[in-house]
Design a protein around this motif. Structure first.
Motif, PDB file in Angstrom:
ATOM      1  N   ALA A  98       0.878  -1.173   0.000  1.00  0.00           N
ATOM      2  CA  ALA A  98       0.000   0.000   0.000  1.00  0.00           C
ATOM      3  C   ALA A  98       0.913   1.220   0.000  1.00  0.00           C
ATOM      4  O   ALA A  98       1.839   1.315   0.806  1.00  0.00           O
ATOM      5  N   PHE A  99       0.677   2.134  -0.929  1.00  0.00           N
ATOM      6  CA  PHE A  99       1.503   3.327  -1.027  1.00  0.00           C
ATOM      7  C   PHE A  99       1.122   4.345   0.037  1.00  0.00           C
ATOM      8  O   PHE A  99      -0.062   4.640   0.228  1.00  0.00           O
ATOM      9  N   ASP A 100       2.127   4.864   0.729  1.00  0.00           N
ATOM     10  CA  ASP A 100       1.949   5.874   1.772  1.00  0.00           C
ATOM     11  C   ASP A 100       0.855   5.488   2.759  1.00  0.00           C
ATOM     12  O   ASP A 100       0.110   6.336   3.246  1.00  0.00           O
ATOM     13  N   GLY A 101       0.739   4.186   3.031  1.00  0.00           N
ATOM     14  CA  GLY A 101      -0.212   3.706   4.016  1.00  0.00           C
ATOM     15  C   GLY A 101      -1.669   3.743   3.584  1.00  0.00           C
ATOM     16  O   GLY A 101      -2.555   3.482   4.385  1.00  0.00           O
ATOM     17  N   ASP A 102      -1.960   4.081   2.338  1.00  0.00           N
ATOM     18  CA  ASP A 102      -3.335   4.178   1.842  1.00  0.00           C
ATOM     19  C   ASP A 102      -3.786   2.804   1.347  1.00  0.00           C
ATOM     20  O   ASP A 102      -3.317   2.339   0.300  1.00  0.00           O
ATOM     21  N   PRO A 103      -4.698   2.121   2.070  1.00  0.00           N
ATOM     22  CA  PRO A 103      -5.098   0.771   1.667  1.00  0.00           C
ATOM     23  C   PRO A 103      -5.841   0.714   0.327  1.00  0.00           C
ATOM     24  O   PRO A 103      -6.023  -0.366  -0.233  1.00  0.00           O
ATOM     25  N   ASP A 104      -6.240   1.866  -0.195  1.00  0.00           N
ATOM     26  CA  ASP A 104      -6.897   1.882  -1.504  1.00  0.00           C
ATOM     27  C   ASP A 104      -5.910   2.069  -2.649  1.00  0.00           C
ATOM     28  O   ASP A 104      -6.272   1.888  -3.807  1.00  0.00           O
ATOM     29  N   ASP A 105      -4.672   2.468  -2.337  1.00  0.00           N
ATOM     30  CA  ASP A 105      -3.641   2.672  -3.364  1.00  0.00           C
ATOM     31  C   ASP A 105      -2.616   1.559  -3.222  1.00  0.00           C
ATOM     32  O   ASP A 105      -1.600   1.705  -2.540  1.00  0.00           O
ATOM     33  N   THR A 106      -2.909   0.417  -3.852  1.00  0.00           N
ATOM     34  CA  THR A 106      -2.054  -0.756  -3.689  1.00  0.00           C
ATOM     35  C   THR A 106      -1.473  -1.206  -5.025  1.00  0.00           C
ATOM     36  O   THR A 106      -1.958  -0.822  -6.089  1.00  0.00           O
ATOM     37  N   ASP A 107      -0.458  -2.032  -4.929  1.00  0.00           N
ATOM     38  CA  ASP A 107       0.156  -2.641  -6.106  1.00  0.00           C
ATOM     39  C   ASP A 107       0.629  -4.031  -5.696  1.00  0.00           C
ATOM     40  O   ASP A 107       1.127  -4.217  -4.589  1.00  0.00           O
ATOM     41  N   THR A 108       0.439  -4.988  -6.589  1.00  0.00           N
ATOM     42  CA  THR A 108       0.951  -6.332  -6.377  1.00  0.00           C
ATOM     43  C   THR A 108       1.959  -6.611  -7.480  1.00  0.00           C
ATOM     44  O   THR A 108       1.699  -6.330  -8.648  1.00  0.00           O
ATOM     45  N   PHE A 109       3.116  -7.134  -7.095  1.00  0.00           N
ATOM     46  CA  PHE A 109       4.165  -7.404  -8.074  1.00  0.00           C
ATOM     47  C   PHE A 109       4.970  -8.617  -7.664  1.00  0.00           C
ATOM     48  O   PHE A 109       4.907  -9.056  -6.516  1.00  0.00           O
ATOM     49  N   LEU A 110       5.695  -9.142  -8.622  1.00  0.00           N
ATOM     50  CA  LEU A 110       6.621 -10.233  -8.358  1.00  0.00           C
ATOM     51  C   LEU A 110       8.000  -9.632  -8.167  1.00  0.00           C
ATOM     52  O   LEU A 110       8.390  -8.724  -8.905  1.00  0.00           O
TER      53      LEU A 110
END
Length: 169
Positions: A98-110
């Motif tokens: 989660a970017f800057d602690g915002d649970p709505d701004d997420t990214d999943t990556f390998l």
């Protein structure tokens, strides 16, 4: 695992190692012979300065030799093992942040290399190298940890690790 990454070790599954080793063996053996035969055949056609087949074969040879060097380097630094099963971020895992602690701004990556993980285009996740800014920041972290890295524009970005899961293909 993070100390292994710092020393240049490349984590590979046995399947990925075998695939890369087979490609290396083919390119450095039969593949070289095939390209050499193409060059020899093109030479027989005469004037090399206007021989497109010759120039194409030479270019193919250059690309192939570069790939052989790349594979040799990767294989020499490879550590073969199963995908990490702990909750620690390591090469070969799928990470959700989660970017800057915002649970709505997420990214999943390998975390790893598309080539090393043997991805064939069917996986839609982004792949980040452990040497990338975000890869370096999250390496060794666990679920709930916060990591900070510097973006290419110089801005510092904080991410919270939401999930760490082994990559299963």
């Amino acid at each position: 695992m993070s100390d292994q990454n710092a020393s240049g070790v490349i984590w590979l599954t046995q399947e990925a190692f075998d695939k890369l080793r087979n490609e290396y063996e083919f390119l450095s053996g039969e593949g070289r012979a095939q390209v050499s035969a193409k060059i020899a055949q093109a030479r027989e056609e005469g004037d090399l300065s206007e021989n497109g087949g010759y120039h194409a074969a030479r270019e193919e040879q250059g690309h192939q030799e570069a790939r052989i060097r790349q594979l040799k380097d990767m294989l020499s630094r490879a550590k073969v093992g199963e995908a990490p099963s702990s909750d620690e971020v390591a090469p070969g895992v799928r990470v959700t942040v989660a970017f800057d602690g915002d649970p709505d701004d997420t990214d999943t990556f390998l975390l790893g290399s598309r080539e090393v993980l043997g991805l064939d285009g069917s996986v839609t996740d982004d792949v980040y190298s452990p040497q990338s800014p975000i890869g370096t920041a999250v390496l060794g972290k666990r679920k709930g940890d916060v990591a900070t890295y510097k973006a290419p524009n110089g801005r510092e970005i904080s991410v919270t690790i939401l999930d760490v899961a082994p990559f299963s293909g």
